[in-house]
Structures are given as C-alpha cells and as structure tokens.
Design a protein around this motif. Structure first.
Motif, PDB file in Angstrom:
ATOM      1  N   ARG A   1     -11.630 -16.835 -12.686  1.00 14.07           N
ATOM      2  CA  ARG A   1     -12.767 -16.300 -13.456  1.00 14.07           C
ATOM      3  C   ARG A   1     -13.482 -15.180 -12.697  1.00 14.07           C
ATOM      4  O   ARG A   1     -13.866 -14.167 -13.286  1.00 14.07           O
ATOM      5  CB  ARG A   1     -13.780 -17.417 -13.762  1.00 14.07           C
ATOM      6  CG  ARG A   1     -13.382 -18.265 -14.917  1.00 14.07           C
ATOM      7  CD  ARG A   1     -13.788 -17.555 -16.175  1.00 14.07           C
ATOM      8  NE  ARG A   1     -13.864 -18.489 -17.268  1.00 14.07           N
ATOM      9  CZ  ARG A   1     -13.443 -18.200 -18.469  1.00 14.07           C
ATOM     10  NH1 ARG A   1     -12.947 -17.019 -18.721  1.00 14.07           N
ATOM     11  NH2 ARG A   1     -13.538 -19.070 -19.422  1.00 14.07           N
ATOM     12  N   GLU A   2     -13.639 -15.379 -11.371  1.00 12.76           N
ATOM     13  CA  GLU A   2     -14.377 -14.384 -10.580  1.00 12.76           C
ATOM     14  C   GLU A   2     -13.646 -13.044 -10.485  1.00 12.76           C
ATOM     15  O   GLU A   2     -14.239 -12.035 -10.108  1.00 12.76           O
ATOM     16  CB  GLU A   2     -14.700 -14.923  -9.176  1.00 12.76           C
ATOM     17  CG  GLU A   2     -13.505 -15.184  -8.285  1.00 12.76           C
ATOM     18  CD  GLU A   2     -12.913 -16.583  -8.412  1.00 12.76           C
ATOM     19  OE1 GLU A   2     -12.180 -16.970  -7.490  1.00 12.76           O
ATOM     20  OE2 GLU A   2     -13.149 -17.276  -9.417  1.00 12.76           O
ATOM     21  N   LEU A   3     -12.366 -13.026 -10.871  1.00 12.17           N
ATOM     22  CA  LEU A   3     -11.601 -11.778 -10.887  1.00 12.17           C
ATOM     23  C   LEU A   3     -11.372 -11.269 -12.309  1.00 12.17           C
ATOM     24  O   LEU A   3     -10.567 -10.367 -12.540  1.00 12.17           O
ATOM     25  CB  LEU A   3     -10.260 -11.966 -10.171  1.00 12.17           C
ATOM     26  CG  LEU A   3     -10.352 -12.293  -8.677  1.00 12.17           C
ATOM     27  CD1 LEU A   3      -8.969 -12.527  -8.090  1.00 12.17           C
ATOM     28  CD2 LEU A   3     -11.075 -11.192  -7.921  1.00 12.17           C
TER      29      LEU A   3
ATOM     30  N   SER B   1      -9.866  -2.090  -3.442  1.00 12.01           N
ATOM     31  CA  SER B   1     -10.253  -3.229  -4.272  1.00 12.01           C
ATOM     32  C   SER B   1      -9.024  -3.868  -4.924  1.00 12.01           C
ATOM     33  O   SER B   1      -8.929  -5.093  -5.010  1.00 12.01           O
ATOM     34  CB  SER B   1     -11.237  -2.760  -5.345  1.00 12.01           C
ATOM     35  OG  SER B   1     -11.448  -3.764  -6.298  1.00 12.01           O
ATOM     36  N   TRP B   2      -8.081  -3.052  -5.370  1.00 13.89           N
ATOM     37  CA  TRP B   2      -6.845  -3.556  -5.991  1.00 13.89           C
ATOM     38  C   TRP B   2      -6.047  -4.364  -4.973  1.00 13.89           C
ATOM     39  O   TRP B   2      -5.586  -5.453  -5.267  1.00 13.89           O
ATOM     40  CB  TRP B   2      -6.041  -2.369  -6.519  1.00 13.89           C
ATOM     41  CG  TRP B   2      -4.807  -2.711  -7.283  1.00 13.89           C
ATOM     42  CD1 TRP B   2      -4.723  -3.102  -8.589  1.00 13.89           C
ATOM     43  CD2 TRP B   2      -3.456  -2.663  -6.801  1.00 13.89           C
ATOM     44  NE1 TRP B   2      -3.408  -3.301  -8.947  1.00 13.89           N
ATOM     45  CE2 TRP B   2      -2.618  -3.042  -7.870  1.00 13.89           C
ATOM     46  CE3 TRP B   2      -2.883  -2.329  -5.580  1.00 13.89           C
ATOM     47  CZ2 TRP B   2      -1.229  -3.089  -7.739  1.00 13.89           C
ATOM     48  CZ3 TRP B   2      -1.502  -2.384  -5.454  1.00 13.89           C
ATOM     49  CH2 TRP B   2      -0.691  -2.769  -6.525  1.00 13.89           C
ATOM     50  N   ILE B   3      -5.919  -3.829  -3.753  1.00 12.82           N
ATOM     51  CA  ILE B   3      -5.216  -4.535  -2.676  1.00 12.82           C
ATOM     52  C   ILE B   3      -5.948  -5.835  -2.351  1.00 12.82           C
ATOM     53  O   ILE B   3      -5.324  -6.889  -2.192  1.00 12.82           O
ATOM     54  CB  ILE B   3      -5.105  -3.648  -1.410  1.00 12.82           C
ATOM     55  CG1 ILE B   3      -4.263  -2.400  -1.679  1.00 12.82           C
ATOM     56  CG2 ILE B   3      -4.587  -4.449  -0.232  1.00 12.82           C
ATOM     57  CD1 ILE B   3      -2.777  -2.640  -1.790  1.00 12.82           C
ATOM     58  N   LYS B   4      -7.263  -5.771  -2.265  1.00 16.24           N
ATOM     59  CA  LYS B   4      -8.064  -6.961  -1.938  1.00 16.24           C
ATOM     60  C   LYS B   4      -7.880  -8.043  -2.998  1.00 16.24           C
ATOM     61  O   LYS B   4      -7.707  -9.229  -2.673  1.00 16.24           O
ATOM     62  CB  LYS B   4      -9.534  -6.589  -1.815  1.00 16.24           C
ATOM     63  CG  LYS B   4     -10.422  -7.738  -1.433  1.00 16.24           C
ATOM     64  CD  LYS B   4     -11.872  -7.311  -1.322  1.00 16.24           C
ATOM     65  CE  LYS B   4     -12.748  -8.510  -1.025  1.00 16.24           C
ATOM     66  NZ  LYS B   4     -14.166  -8.137  -0.998  1.00 16.24           N
ATOM     67  N   ARG B   5      -7.892  -7.661  -4.283  1.00 13.21           N
ATOM     68  CA  ARG B   5      -7.705  -8.652  -5.362  1.00 13.21           C
ATOM     69  C   ARG B   5      -6.303  -9.252  -5.311  1.00 13.21           C
ATOM     70  O   ARG B   5      -6.126 -10.449  -5.545  1.00 13.21           O
ATOM     71  CB  ARG B   5      -8.009  -8.020  -6.716  1.00 13.21           C
ATOM     72  CG  ARG B   5      -9.497  -7.752  -6.895  1.00 13.21           C
ATOM     73  CD  ARG B   5      -9.896  -7.415  -8.326  1.00 13.21           C
ATOM     74  NE  ARG B   5      -9.006  -6.534  -9.036  1.00 13.21           N
ATOM     75  CZ  ARG B   5      -9.090  -5.209  -9.057  1.00 13.21           C
ATOM     76  NH1 ARG B   5     -10.042  -4.608  -8.374  1.00 13.21           N
ATOM     77  NH2 ARG B   5      -8.245  -4.506  -9.764  1.00 13.21           N
ATOM     78  N   ALA B   6      -5.306  -8.440  -4.976  1.00 12.59           N
ATOM     79  CA  ALA B   6      -3.939  -8.966  -4.819  1.00 12.59           C
ATOM     80  C   ALA B   6      -3.904  -9.974  -3.672  1.00 12.59           C
ATOM     81  O   ALA B   6      -3.289 -11.039  -3.789  1.00 12.59           O
ATOM     82  CB  ALA B   6      -2.958  -7.830  -4.571  1.00 12.59           C
TER      83      ALA B   6
ATOM     84  N   VAL C   1       0.599  -9.034 -11.029  1.00 10.19           N
ATOM     85  CA  VAL C   1       1.878  -8.461 -10.614  1.00 10.19           C
ATOM     86  C   VAL C   1       1.795  -8.041  -9.145  1.00 10.19           C
ATOM     87  O   VAL C   1       2.712  -8.305  -8.353  1.00 10.19           O
ATOM     88  CB  VAL C   1       2.280  -7.271 -11.518  1.00 10.19           C
ATOM     89  CG1 VAL C   1       3.426  -6.477 -10.904  1.00 10.19           C
ATOM     90  CG2 VAL C   1       2.660  -7.770 -12.908  1.00 10.19           C
ATOM     91  N   ALA C   2       0.692  -7.419  -8.757  1.00  7.11           N
ATOM     92  CA  ALA C   2       0.524  -7.012  -7.357  1.00  7.11           C
ATOM     93  C   ALA C   2       0.586  -8.223  -6.429  1.00  7.11           C
ATOM     94  O   ALA C   2       1.196  -8.157  -5.353  1.00  7.11           O
ATOM     95  CB  ALA C   2      -0.796  -6.272  -7.183  1.00  7.11           C
ATOM     96  N   ALA C   3      -0.003  -9.329  -6.840  1.00  7.63           N
ATOM     97  CA  ALA C   3       0.019 -10.549  -6.020  1.00  7.63           C
ATOM     98  C   ALA C   3       1.447 -11.071  -5.867  1.00  7.63           C
ATOM     99  O   ALA C   3       1.839 -11.518  -4.785  1.00  7.63           O
ATOM    100  CB  ALA C   3      -0.884 -11.617  -6.629  1.00  7.63           C
ATOM    101  N   VAL C   4       2.223 -11.014  -6.936  1.00  8.27           N
ATOM    102  CA  VAL C   4       3.624 -11.458  -6.857  1.00  8.27           C
ATOM    103  C   VAL C   4       4.412 -10.542  -5.927  1.00  8.27           C
ATOM    104  O   VAL C   4       5.193 -11.010  -5.093  1.00  8.27           O
ATOM    105  CB  VAL C   4       4.262 -11.527  -8.265  1.00  8.27           C
ATOM    106  CG1 VAL C   4       5.779 -11.657  -8.180  1.00  8.27           C
ATOM    107  CG2 VAL C   4       3.664 -12.683  -9.053  1.00  8.27           C
ATOM    108  N   MET C   5       4.200  -9.232  -6.049  1.00 10.38           N
ATOM    109  CA  MET C   5       4.895  -8.287  -5.162  1.00 10.38           C
ATOM    110  C   MET C   5       4.519  -8.552  -3.706  1.00 10.38           C
ATOM    111  O   MET C   5       5.377  -8.549  -2.820  1.00 10.38           O
ATOM    112  CB  MET C   5       4.556  -6.851  -5.555  1.00 10.38           C
ATOM    113  CG  MET C   5       5.059  -6.474  -6.928  1.00 10.38           C
ATOM    114  SD  MET C   5       4.368  -4.896  -7.421  1.00 10.38           S
ATOM    115  CE  MET C   5       5.855  -3.969  -7.601  1.00 10.38           C
TER     116      MET C   5
ATOM    117  N   ARG D   1       0.837  -1.206   0.000  1.00  9.55           N
ATOM    118  CA  ARG D   1       0.000   0.000   0.000  1.00  9.55           C
ATOM    119  C   ARG D   1       0.873   1.258   0.000  1.00  9.55           C
ATOM    120  O   ARG D   1       0.561   2.232  -0.691  1.00  9.55           O
ATOM    121  CB  ARG D   1      -0.926  -0.027   1.213  1.00  9.55           C
ATOM    122  CG  ARG D   1      -1.962   1.077   1.183  1.00  9.55           C
ATOM    123  CD  ARG D   1      -2.979   0.925   2.283  1.00  9.55           C
ATOM    124  NE  ARG D   1      -3.984  -0.041   1.855  1.00  9.55           N
ATOM    125  CZ  ARG D   1      -4.481  -1.000   2.620  1.00  9.55           C
ATOM    126  NH1 ARG D   1      -4.073  -1.140   3.849  1.00  9.55           N
ATOM    127  NH2 ARG D   1      -5.394  -1.812   2.159  1.00  9.55           N
ATOM    128  N   ALA D   2       1.988   1.237   0.734  1.00  6.91           N
ATOM    129  CA  ALA D   2       2.886   2.400   0.783  1.00  6.91           C
ATOM    130  C   ALA D   2       3.561   2.629  -0.568  1.00  6.91           C
ATOM    131  O   ALA D   2       3.775   3.773  -0.978  1.00  6.91           O
ATOM    132  CB  ALA D   2       3.945   2.204   1.869  1.00  6.91           C
TER     133      ALA D   2
END
Length: 192
Positions: A49-51, A23-28, A90-94, A14-15
């Motif tokens: 699929r749900e994402l 929502s972006w953070i939640k999906r990650a 990419v966010a999930a990998v980070m 987030r920082a």
C-alpha cells in the motif's frame, strides 16, 4: 572480501536503465523481499500500500512474444503508463534475478582458509577476514597473563599471515575451498 552481491545487482539494473530515477531503484529495492519465484519465467510480487499498490499480489512473467517482462499491473487503469515506464514490480523481479545470480557466483568463488592457535596480548590482524575465540584449552586464570586465541582466517590470498601487535605470529598456506564452504566453516567455528 569481495563486492557486495546486492550492490552489483543494483549497479547492473541502474546500467540497464540509466534514465530511471533513484526513487525507482529504491522502490525496486524495497520490493526485493516481496518477490517469490514460481518458476524461472514467472514470479509473484506482494503488493505494498505504501508504494501505491491496490492488489495484494502481482504476477510478473517473461513474454517470449514481446521479449520483455510483463506485469498484471499493466492491465489496470494506469497500465499503459506503467508498461511504458516499466513498473517497479518488474524492476524488483529483474533485481531479484540479478541478485540471485550474483550470490551464486559469489558462492562459487575460491578462497583460502587457515586455523591456528596464537598467543597475543594486542590486536590480532591477518590478510583476510579474521574470526577469534579464546582457546578452550586455556580457559583458566593464566589466560589473562598470556592470552591464547583460536583464529580462523578466510583470505583471497593463499599465503595467510596472522599478526599480533604488528609482528607475524603465524604464517601458513591456506587450504583452498569454495566461499560457501568457508562460510560453513565460520559458522562451525563460532559454535565452538
């Protein structure tokens, strides 16, 4: 005992991306369990699929030339927008990498452990995490008149004090161990 490694990883993400939505953070976060490390600079993220995913797998890799993470979804119909906005693959990998580092750091943390047998009719507390089980040597009817417990305490403080009903019933210098060893000792303690 210490801040949750996942919470630290999310706060760091987030920082780094203060303009990103919750929502972006939640999906990650939802994708975190779908990340598989192939090697240090290459990951596979299962599609959902749900994402909004259309493919079963997405590859995410570090591009030394561009100095950024890239994803196979960047080379699809909406790829330019996904690339500009940074996709949640990419966010999930980070997030995965930050979480992994936070866990490794937490495992290297030093704590103190002490084990004792105490007699107590009330609530047992200590200056750390307390693990209890009835004393196996006294598993007869006298347990109910004078209950004795085997106690394991994991603390950040060297001096460990166990209290029963507000009174100190055991006090000792804890043994210094890495957190990973303390977790192993807790698991063994529960086995009996």
């Amino acid at each position: 005992m210490q801040r949750d490694p996942l919470r630290r990883a999310v706060e760091a993400l987030r920082a780094d991306f203060p303009g990103k939505s919750r929502s972006w953070i939640k999906r990650a976060l939802l994708r975190l369990g779908d990340v598989k490390e192939v090697r240090e600079d290459l990951y596979v993220v299962e599609g959902r699929r749900e994402l909004g995913d259309w493919k079963p797998l997405y590859q995410v890799w570090w591009s030394e030339a561009e100095k950024r993470w890239l994803c196979t979804c960047y080379y699809t119909q909406f790829g330019l927008r996904r690339r500009r906005d940074i996709c949640t693959h990419v966010a999930a990998v980070m997030l995965y990498r930050r979480y992994k580092r936070a866990l490794e750091k937490a495992e290297r943390t030093t704590v103190y452990v002490a084990e004792a047998v105490v007699e107590c009719r009330g609530r047992i507390l200590a200056n750390g995490e307390v693990y209890l089980r009835p004393d196996a040597d006294r598993a007869d009817l006298t347990f109910y008149t004078s209950p004795r417990f085997r106690v394991l305490v994991v603390s950040r403080q060297r001096r460990i004090a166990v209290r029963c009903g507000g009174y100190v019933v055991y006090e000792a210098e804890g043994e210094e161990v890495p957190l990973a060893v303390a977790k192993f000792l807790v698991a063994k303690f529960h086995e009996g």
